[in-house]
Design an enzyme around this catalytic site. Structure first.
Site, mmCIF file in Angstrom:
data_model
loop_
_atom_site.group_PDB
_atom_site.id
_atom_site.type_symbol
_atom_site.label_atom_id
_atom_site.label_comp_id
_atom_site.label_asym_id
_atom_site.label_seq_id
_atom_site.Cartn_x
_atom_site.Cartn_y
_atom_site.Cartn_z
ATOM 1 N N ASP A 98 35.752 21.180 47.674
ATOM 2 C CA ASP A 98 35.684 22.064 46.519
ATOM 3 C C ASP A 98 36.137 21.282 45.285
ATOM 4 O OD1 ASP A 98 35.911 24.288 44.812
ATOM 5 O OD2 ASP A 98 36.474 25.576 46.497
ATOM 6 N N ASP A 192 33.401 24.279 41.438
ATOM 7 C CA ASP A 192 34.102 25.462 40.944
ATOM 8 C C ASP A 192 33.651 25.796 39.513
ATOM 9 O OD1 ASP A 192 36.420 27.298 41.478
ATOM 10 O OD2 ASP A 192 37.279 26.303 39.725
ATOM 11 N N GLU A 244 29.363 27.270 41.783
ATOM 12 C CA GLU A 244 29.856 28.627 41.544
ATOM 13 C C GLU A 244 29.563 28.986 40.096
ATOM 14 O OE1 GLU A 244 33.929 31.301 41.789
ATOM 15 O OE2 GLU A 244 33.939 29.345 40.848
ATOM 16 N N HIS A 318 37.329 33.722 49.021
ATOM 17 C CA HIS A 318 38.777 33.793 48.814
ATOM 18 C C HIS A 318 39.165 34.511 47.526
ATOM 19 C CE1 HIS A 318 37.245 30.605 46.418
ATOM 20 N NE2 HIS A 318 38.390 30.484 45.776
ATOM 21 N N ASP A 319 38.183 34.904 46.717
ATOM 22 C CA ASP A 319 38.483 35.630 45.470
ATOM 23 C C ASP A 319 38.119 37.108 45.578
ATOM 24 O OD1 ASP A 319 39.234 33.264 44.160
ATOM 25 O OD2 ASP A 319 37.184 32.878 43.485
HETATM 26 O O1 TEU Z 1 36.916 31.360 40.612
HETATM 27 C C1 TEU Z 1 36.234 31.677 39.460
HETATM 28 C C2 TEU Z 1 36.356 33.064 38.949
HETATM 29 O O2 TEU Z 1 36.197 33.280 37.777
HETATM 30 C C3 TEU Z 1 36.616 34.198 39.818
HETATM 31 O O3 TEU Z 1 36.233 34.275 41.069
HETATM 32 C C4 TEU Z 1 37.968 34.715 39.535
HETATM 33 O O4 TEU Z 1 38.854 34.476 40.572
HETATM 34 C C5 TEU Z 1 37.833 36.178 39.326
HETATM 35 O O5 TEU Z 1 36.743 36.417 38.527
HETATM 36 C C6 TEU Z 1 39.000 36.709 38.617
HETATM 37 O O6 TEU Z 1 38.831 38.082 38.496
HETATM 38 C C7 TEU Z 1 37.155 30.026 40.879
HETATM 39 C C8 TEU Z 1 37.904 29.902 42.188
HETATM 40 O O7 TEU Z 1 37.090 30.369 43.224
HETATM 41 C C9 TEU Z 1 39.195 30.629 42.074
HETATM 42 O O8 TEU Z 1 39.901 30.679 43.265
HETATM 43 C C10 TEU Z 1 39.996 29.946 40.991
HETATM 44 O O9 TEU Z 1 41.178 30.657 40.754
HETATM 45 C C11 TEU Z 1 39.218 29.837 39.690
HETATM 46 O O10 TEU Z 1 37.887 29.388 39.863
HETATM 47 C C12 TEU Z 1 39.870 28.823 38.785
HETATM 48 O O11 TEU Z 1 39.698 27.533 39.284
#
Ligand code: TEU
Ligand code: CA
Length: 544
Positions: A98, A192, A244, A318-319
């Site tokens: 990642d 990411d 992403e 994971h989000d």
């Molecule tokens: O996530 C990007 C992101 O904007 C979302 O999934 C975010 O967690 C959510 O919209 C908030 O409400 C990526 C990663 O997957 C995440 O774990 C990180 O925290 C984020 O980028 C920052 O690197």
């Protein structure tokens, strides 16, 4: 043209912190993953995407990278990681890393040097005056630095400073990092929030929003991706890449991931995971809008297909909260709805991603006190929502539905203490339902969600139709059924899903040459003229 060799592949996502702890410190690690590779091989997956595992102060669980050349000590040494790559390879599993390239931790040496050295100052986005842009984790997206009397941009936490991609030295460093990991034996990359790397030439207040329209999907992102592709992963036709894409559009995603293009193999978009956001706000609750969900899945399937672009298929990561608690029923119809959701997404056109625990139907965490939460975003929003005047109970209710920690509780391996994840108290507590929902129990049960996922993966390998067939939605206007078919000149697969807990009449006509290849009720029978609660029926018509 790119080789689309991943149409028959399935990716399994591992959140290393929560997968398996081998040395009893409460944190998952590489050796823990190695010990579960046989399980993953049994499941049948082709790649493991490891969430950010580089050296990091862990403010955002690794999405705040301090050193892109080092693995975080919590997970193990470089040798341990290499062992993971080679043990995975023995089982025909590739490792994907990642790459968090939109920002670094403020503890990264570049950022530290930025405070005294002009050359490194230009690695980040420092401005004399902030704009009104909002951080995605709440509050202003700018932080004042007295040393420079300037503000730096952080679209996420204030310890995650956005990199200045306009600076070719930054891009060169990032290319070097990708090449380095390819040499180590890494076979794929997830990038990411990669559609946020292009920033506008002029920084202005956003008069009608939080700023996102000014830094999302900027045209220059395509140029950056083409360069990165050409100089690094594009040099190997075996490397799989997924980007992403935050708050993106179909049009942009076609560009990022079309067959004729030279940017990425595929993209994640999140529109279908916002259908339960009231006013488009993650922190306001509403029941999910099924018609909207169906329309979004339809539009993206058809849109990407029409333009020969490829997408990742997923319900969870994971989000996100756990899908069975969100669009299914994690009580009475736990098993049926988890299976229905699985079949629904896996048989579409794209590459399926399974998030750890999804294959056994893991549910939301059911945390009831703020002290149980770990996620920086959740902790920030706890404060923000309370400041907005919401009661403690209301805030906790919203967190219990929306917190990223719902997807981060430890993997439920068996019914022993701490779910078999560790022998000590894990960094985040285990969901007490591990007594019923766990891998061991499901391994012994041929009718389990786990075996159903295994079957879905096998079906993708077995039927070229599932890899390649044209997608067409059925029952687009039906308030309860999501149905579609995949077809080519000769054959056809039909998928019919009931998204609700009541029976529905089905006017579908099974033909003589049609047989059911998968269902989630023991007695599947195609003379039935109805779909039972959360029933899914997958059938195939062959002309020979
Ligand atoms: O996530 C990007 C992101 O904007 C979302 O999934 C975010 O967690 C959510 O919209 C908030 O409400 C990526 C990663 O997957 C995440 O774990 C990180 O925290 C984020 O980028 C920052 O690197
Ligand atoms: Ca450990």
């Amino acid at each position: 043209m790119k080789r689309l060799y991943f149409k028959d592949k399935v990716v399994y996502q591992i959140y290393p912190k929560s997968f398996c702890d081998s040395n009893q410190d409460g944190i998952g690690d590489f050796h823990g993953i190695i010990s579960k590779l046989d399980y993953l091989q049994f499941l049948g997956i082709d790649y493991i995407w490891l969430n950010a595992c580089f050296d990091s102060p862990q403010k955002d669980n690794g999405y705040d990278v301090r050193d892109y050349y080092k693995m975080d000590a919590d997970y193990g040494t470089m040798e341990d990681f290499q062992e993971l790559c080679s043990e995975a390879k023995k089982r025909n599993i590739g490792i994907m890393l990642d790459m968090v390239f939109n920002h670094t931790s403020t503890q990264h040496s570049w950022f530290k040097q930025a405070l005294t050295d002009k050359e490194y100052e230009d690695f980040y986005i420092f401005k004399d005056k902030p704009t009104n842009w909002q951080s995605k984790f709440g509050g202003s997206a700018w932080k004042y630095v007295p040393e420079l009397n300037k503000y730096y941009l952080h679209l996420f936490d204030e310890t995650q400073a956005d990199l200045n991609w306009e600076n070719s030295k930054v891009r060169h460093e990032l290319i070097k990092i990708v090449k380095h990991w390819m040499q180590i034996g890494v076979e794929g990359f997830r990038f990411d929030v990669v559609n946020l790397i292009g920033k506008p030439e002029i920084f202005m207040d956003d008069e009608c929003g939080d700023g996102r329209r000014m830094y999302t999907d900027q045209p220059i992102v395509h140029t950056y991706l083409q360069e990165l592709n050409k100089q690094s992963f594009g040099q190997s036709d075996k490397t799989i890449t997924v980007g992403e894409m935050s708050s993106t559009t179909l049009k942009q995603c076609v560009k990022y991931a079309c067959e004729e293009g030279n940017e990425l193999d595929m993209v994640f978009n999140f529109h279908h995971l916002k259908v339960d956001y009231k006013n488009n706000d993650k922190w306001q609750l509403k029941p999910f809008n099924f018609m909207q969900l169906k329309k979004l899945l339809h539009d993206w399937q058809v849109g990407m297909q029409t333009h020969h672009a490829w997408m990742a298929l997923f319900w969870s990561n994971h989000d996100q909260p756990r899908v069975v608690s969100r669009f299914g029923n994690d009580q009475e119809y736990h098993k049926q709805s988890a299976k229905m959701l699985a079949a629904c997404i896996h048989l579409m056109r794209g590459t399926p991603f399974i998030y750890q625990g999804e294959e056994i139907g893991m549910t939301n965490a059911n945390l009831t006190e703020i002290s149980q939460y770990r996620d920086v975003e959740s902790l920030n929003y706890y404060e923000i929502l309370k400041q907005q005047g919401l009661s403690e109970d209301e805030v906790l209710l919203r967190l219990s539905k929306r917190s990223r920690d719902n997807g981060r509780t430890v993997m439920q391996w068996n019914h022993s203490m701490y779910a078999g994840f560790s022998e000590v108290n894990p960094w985040i507590e285990a969901n007490p339902n591990y007594h019923e929902i766990n891998v061991e129990a499901q391994l012994h049960d041929q009718d389990s969600i786990l075996h159903f996922y295994r079957k879905l993966i096998q079906l993708r390998k077995q039927y070229k139709l599932i890899q390649d067939g044209t997608f067409e939605m059925l029952y687009l206007e039906h308030p309860q059924i999501l149905g579609y078919r995949r077809f080519d000149n000769l054959n056809e697969v039909t998928v019919l899903c009931n998204f609700y807990d009541s029976d529905i009449k089905l006017d579908y006509q099974f033909s003589d040459n049609e047989s059911i290849i998968l269902s989630n009720y023991v007695e599947a029978n195609n003379t039935n003229k109805e779909l039972r609660p959360y029933e899914v029926i997958v059938s195939i018509k062959t002309s020979v």
